[in-house]
Design a protein around this motif. Structure first.
Motif, mmCIF file in Angstrom:
data_model
loop_
_atom_site.group_PDB
_atom_site.id
_atom_site.type_symbol
_atom_site.label_atom_id
_atom_site.label_comp_id
_atom_site.label_asym_id
_atom_site.label_seq_id
_atom_site.Cartn_x
_atom_site.Cartn_y
_atom_site.Cartn_z
ATOM 1 N N PHE A 49 0.835 -1.204 0.000
ATOM 2 C CA PHE A 49 0.000 0.000 0.000
ATOM 3 C C PHE A 49 0.870 1.255 0.000
ATOM 4 C CE2 PHE A 49 -2.670 3.374 1.495
ATOM 5 C CZ PHE A 49 -3.945 3.075 1.037
ATOM 6 N N MET A 50 1.904 1.257 0.829
ATOM 7 C CA MET A 50 2.780 2.419 0.898
ATOM 8 C C MET A 50 3.502 2.641 -0.436
ATOM 9 S SD MET A 50 4.253 2.090 4.801
ATOM 10 C CE MET A 50 5.396 3.467 4.607
ATOM 11 N N ARG A 51 3.985 1.562 -1.018
ATOM 12 C CA ARG A 51 4.710 1.671 -2.286
ATOM 13 C C ARG A 51 3.776 2.113 -3.418
ATOM 14 N NH1 ARG A 51 6.557 -3.087 -2.322
ATOM 15 N NH2 ARG A 51 5.077 -4.087 -3.735
ATOM 16 N N THR A 52 2.552 1.611 -3.404
ATOM 17 C CA THR A 52 1.623 1.872 -4.513
ATOM 18 C C THR A 52 0.902 3.208 -4.383
ATOM 19 O OG1 THR A 52 1.238 -0.523 -4.677
ATOM 20 C CG2 THR A 52 -0.352 0.924 -5.778
ATOM 21 N N HIS A 53 0.498 3.552 -3.164
ATOM 22 C CA HIS A 53 -0.381 4.701 -2.992
ATOM 23 C C HIS A 53 0.251 5.898 -2.271
ATOM 24 C CE1 HIS A 53 -3.680 2.290 -4.470
ATOM 25 N NE2 HIS A 53 -3.486 1.373 -3.534
ATOM 26 N N ILE A 54 1.125 5.647 -1.299
ATOM 27 C CA ILE A 54 1.645 6.753 -0.494
ATOM 28 C C ILE A 54 2.919 7.344 -1.087
ATOM 29 C CG2 ILE A 54 2.550 7.410 1.775
ATOM 30 C CD1 ILE A 54 0.626 5.416 3.032
ATOM 31 N N ARG A 55 3.869 6.500 -1.433
ATOM 32 C CA ARG A 55 5.142 6.994 -1.975
ATOM 33 C C ARG A 55 4.955 7.935 -3.176
ATOM 34 N NH1 ARG A 55 9.501 6.522 1.465
ATOM 35 N NH2 ARG A 55 9.670 4.408 2.293
ATOM 36 N N PRO A 56 4.084 7.604 -4.107
ATOM 37 C CA PRO A 56 3.973 8.464 -5.294
ATOM 38 C C PRO A 56 3.449 9.877 -5.004
ATOM 39 C CG PRO A 56 3.078 6.281 -5.742
ATOM 40 C CD PRO A 56 3.302 6.359 -4.273
ATOM 41 N N VAL A 57 2.755 10.067 -3.868
ATOM 42 C CA VAL A 57 2.130 11.374 -3.620
ATOM 43 C C VAL A 57 2.725 12.108 -2.418
ATOM 44 C CG1 VAL A 57 -0.042 10.558 -4.607
ATOM 45 C CG2 VAL A 57 0.298 10.443 -2.124
ATOM 46 N N GLU A 58 3.546 11.435 -1.629
ATOM 47 C CA GLU A 58 3.948 12.036 -0.351
ATOM 48 C C GLU A 58 4.785 13.300 -0.523
ATOM 49 O OE1 GLU A 58 5.347 10.918 4.104
ATOM 50 O OE2 GLU A 58 5.723 9.413 2.548
ATOM 51 N N LYS A 59 5.769 13.252 -1.388
ATOM 52 C CA LYS A 59 6.639 14.415 -1.542
ATOM 53 C C LYS A 59 5.831 15.627 -1.994
ATOM 54 C CE LYS A 59 11.223 15.657 -3.250
ATOM 55 N NZ LYS A 59 12.436 15.187 -3.970
ATOM 56 N N ARG A 60 4.932 15.408 -2.930
ATOM 57 C CA ARG A 60 4.080 16.505 -3.409
ATOM 58 C C ARG A 60 3.151 17.002 -2.301
ATOM 59 N NH1 ARG A 60 3.901 20.331 -7.417
ATOM 60 N NH2 ARG A 60 1.782 21.173 -7.459
ATOM 61 N N HIS A 61 2.647 16.089 -1.495
ATOM 62 C CA HIS A 61 1.743 16.446 -0.393
ATOM 63 C C HIS A 61 2.402 17.456 0.540
ATOM 64 C CE1 HIS A 61 -0.984 15.994 3.028
ATOM 65 N NE2 HIS A 61 0.047 15.665 3.768
ATOM 66 N N TRP A 62 3.620 17.149 0.988
ATOM 67 C CA TRP A 62 4.301 18.041 1.916
ATOM 68 C C TRP A 62 4.775 19.312 1.220
ATOM 69 C CZ3 TRP A 62 2.670 16.886 6.307
ATOM 70 C CH2 TRP A 62 2.543 15.569 6.750
ATOM 71 N N ALA A 63 5.114 19.214 -0.061
ATOM 72 C CA ALA A 63 5.513 20.408 -0.808
ATOM 73 C C ALA A 63 4.344 21.387 -0.931
ATOM 74 C CB ALA A 63 6.018 20.022 -2.193
ATOM 75 N N ASP A 64 3.134 20.860 -1.143
ATOM 76 C CA ASP A 64 1.951 21.715 -1.256
ATOM 77 C C ASP A 64 1.677 22.426 0.066
ATOM 78 O OD1 ASP A 64 1.607 21.010 -3.885
ATOM 79 O OD2 ASP A 64 0.004 19.561 -3.505
ATOM 80 N N ILE A 65 1.852 21.707 1.175
ATOM 81 C CA ILE A 65 1.643 22.324 2.488
ATOM 82 C C ILE A 65 2.663 23.428 2.724
ATOM 83 C CG2 ILE A 65 1.863 21.900 4.978
ATOM 84 C CD1 ILE A 65 0.485 19.213 4.519
ATOM 85 N N ALA A 66 3.923 23.157 2.369
ATOM 86 C CA ALA A 66 4.969 24.174 2.533
ATOM 87 C C ALA A 66 4.704 25.390 1.651
ATOM 88 C CB ALA A 66 6.330 23.574 2.211
ATOM 89 N N ALA A 67 4.236 25.145 0.440
ATOM 90 C CA ALA A 67 3.989 26.240 -0.501
ATOM 91 C C ALA A 67 2.843 27.136 -0.045
ATOM 92 C CB ALA A 67 3.692 25.683 -1.893
ATOM 93 N N ALA A 68 1.868 26.549 0.666
ATOM 94 C CA ALA A 68 0.742 27.343 1.163
ATOM 95 C C ALA A 68 1.205 28.371 2.190
ATOM 96 C CB ALA A 68 -0.309 26.428 1.769
#
Length: 410
Positions: free
Chosen positions: A19-38
């Motif tokens: 689950f982590m490899r398929t669903h979380i890894r692909p979006v995690e870096k972008r997730h935290w980048a979006d929070i930082a950018a806000a």
């Protein structure tokens, strides 16, 4: 004792990894980048929940990767502390994963409190929506005006007044306070009773955050980070009156509940530290073997190979010590595992801090940035050396128990 994962545990670990490899890894870096950018900073009123998180939570729940920390098969995965410890290690590789699986602090500890000690009414109001991931919660214990390493110093009060209990006091580092979904806080405060000892003078009270008199003062940063969208904040309780039925178990039972709450939570924290350390070590090897200086891979320079070996030894030692503590907690209960839980609470964060520090050094300036998770891992390690009791308090517990073995009870 046998730390070989049971077939059930192996199944959960395998599915969590996928689950982590398929669903979380692909979006995690972008997730935290979006929070930082806000760039909301300390203005928690502007914090928002990512729809990606909610989508992943729904997927995890559909796959049965939900509430895995809870040993109750009707409400959780039915894993023992020892079994779940190995799952927690995997989720520790990601800052996103624990929430996706509804296994995130402080909710896990608060859910355990309600599961073990809560009334049927309390469980209906608060445990049920927490287990469903519909709301989040806060744990309010540490205070700004006293040395909170000694919880008996607590100044906040919870005074019984007829069919109500009235909470007054200041709390800080109340985790989860800034989350838009946070609805309830478990507040630990003094309920003085002249006829009982000092460890029967405190209560845990369920305080809805929309209660009159609850004043959120600010979010507090950790090394400049505000942990959006969850946060750690200062909150004042000003004559907050709630029904007496909001007291967990009974007035004066706060310390007893704390022992039951903190033991498993410390296991979870330590195993996530081990997962984070494994992630940091993998990043160290990848960086150290792909970059060259002075004609050699970085890992072949100076004492880097020795540091690599020391990291492997330290991680494995911490894991075995933590699994042993988890086994004792399952078999002997909180009191029987007290020294062991204190030991891992010292060892695991210190180990992670050292492993990550060396990883940052290999990465150079990149290790200090948001380009890797290393800076956040370092914050995690350094924070945990204070959270749930500072290193010095845990060492004191270990020393006291060791001396008692040799007839020196005081």
């Amino acid at each position: 004792m046998d730390f070989t994962p049971s077939p059930k545990t192996q199944d959960f670990i395998k599915r969590v990894k996928v689950f982590m490899r398929t669903h979380i890894r692909p979006v995690e870096k972008r997730h935290w980048a979006d929070i930082a950018a806000a760039d909301h900073g300390s203005d928690w009123k502007e914090w928002r929940i990512s729809p990606v998180v909610e989508e992943l939570k729904a997927k995890a729940r559909a796959e049965g990767l939900w509430n895995m920390f809870l040993p109750d098969e009707a409400l959780g995965a039915g894993l023992s502390t020892l079994e779940y410890a190995l799952v927690a290690e995997e989720t520790g590789r990601s800052f996103m994963a624990p929430e996706i699986f509804n296994c995130n602090a402080p909710d896990t500890g608060n859910m355990e409190v309600l599961w073990k000690y809560g009334s049927e009414h309390q469980q209906h109001l608060w445990l049920k929506p927490l287990l469903a991931g519909e709301i989040r919660s806060v744990f309010s214990m540490t205070e700004p005006d006293v040395a909170s390493s000694d919880a008996t110093n607590m100044e906040a009060t919870a005074i019984v007044d007829g069919n109500s209990i009235v909470v007054n006091g200041k709390k800080h580092w109340s985790s989860g306070l800034g989350d838009p979904r946070a609805k309830i806080a478990i507040v630990m405060a003094r309920t003085p009773d002249a006829e009982r000892g000092r460890h029967h003078q405190h209560s845990m009270v369920l305080v809805p955050l929309d209660s009159p008199g609850v004043e959120i003062i600010r979010m507090q940063s950790v090394f400049g980070e505000f942990d959006e969208p969850h946060g750690h904040g200062e909150v004042h309780y000003n004559n907050v009156r709630v029904p007496l039925t909001n007291v967990v178990k009974a007035p004066g039972a706060g310390f007893e509940i704390a022992q039951g709450r903190l033991g498993p939570g410390r296991i979870h924290h330590c195993m996530r530290c081990i997962g984070a350390a494994e992630e940091a070590l993998e990043l160290t090897i990848a960086r150290g073997m792909s970059r060259t200086a002075f004609g050699k891979p970085l890992l072949n320079l100076g004492g880097n190979r020795e540091r690599l070996a020391e990291a492997r030894i330290a991680i494995d030692q911490a894991r075995l010590l933590t699994l042993h503590a988890a086994w004792k907690l399952d078999t002997l209960g909180p009191m029987g595992a007290m020294a062991d839980v204190s030991a891992i609470k010292v060892v695991a964060p210190q180990m992670l801090q050292k492993v990550v520090d060396d990883a940052i050094q290999i990465h150079g300036g990149t290790g200090l940035s948001r380009d890797t998770p290393l800076a956040q891992f370092f914050i995690q390690a350094r924070s945990l050396r204070l959270a749930d009791g500072p290193d010095e308090v845990h060492k004191g517990v270990i020393a006291r128990i060791e001396l008692a073995k040799h007839g020196h009870a005081k």
